[in-house]
Design a protein around this motif. Sequence first.
Motif: not given
Length: 292
Positions: A124-145
């Motif tokens: 469960v802890v791993t899932m929460l951390a992975v979800a946070a990491g994926l959210s950062i990646i998704a946010y970064g997709s809007g700023e990367n060509e």
Amino acid sequence: MNDHAKGLLITTLGVLFVVPDSLFVRLIVAEPMTTAFWRGMSSGVLILLGLLAVQGLRGFREVLGSGWPGWLYMFLIGSTTPGFVLAVTNTSVANVVFIFASMPVFAAVLSRVILGETISRRMVVTMLAVAAGLSIIAYGSGENEIAHWSGDLFALYVAFAYAAALTAVRKVRDISMIPAIPIAYIGSALVLLPFAAPMEPVAMQWHLLLGHGAFIAIATCFLTLGPRYISTAEVSLLILLESILAPILVWVVIGEDPGHLTLIGGAVVIGALLVSNLVVLARGRRRMRSGG
């Protein structure tokens, strides 16, 4: 060499052979469906020839008679061929492989839903951390060509499909599903054929098309054989190497900069899975020592 060392070596080689997969997709100049067609057909035919030479048709009969879990496994594995190519085509390689690393999370959820297995507090802890990491990646997709949310969604699908396929195959543990892989790959290629122009890239890029298939075929065989000799935690740790090495290889060869947010999000995902698997590995060793 003992079985454990053999398993580590074979699995590591399998991971190293799968690392250039995304680079091949970048280097092959063709429409995505054409690249996906050759990825499935070339690797599928090579694996098929190897299996026929080693064991004949026996394994294929067992797979085709394995019922809905076997057929679902083949469908899902086959669907990852175009899914992977579309993911790499539409977003950065770093995004793709970091999202792929989240596959154990999907596997844990699906095992809970389909097989009724409990999800540990560690997971469960791993899932929460992975979800946070994926959210950062998704946010970064809007700023990367070179990154885009559409490619990220394809990568998420591939991670889900692999996890679902592995969950389904646990229903038929007594049957080797290796012969299902060429059926899935070749079947996928045939489905894609009406949407592809397979002969266009052959004259100038046959070496890339064949090399791509050969790397996938070798990686598939090694990653099927190696885990028989080592623990799941050790396999998971070794597979994380692909998430680290693939973006580096693409960065070095074609200069694809993944962007700082992707690297931060990827570090969160990889770090969470690394710690989680190290905890499992340490607990397993403690149990072995106490049992001995």
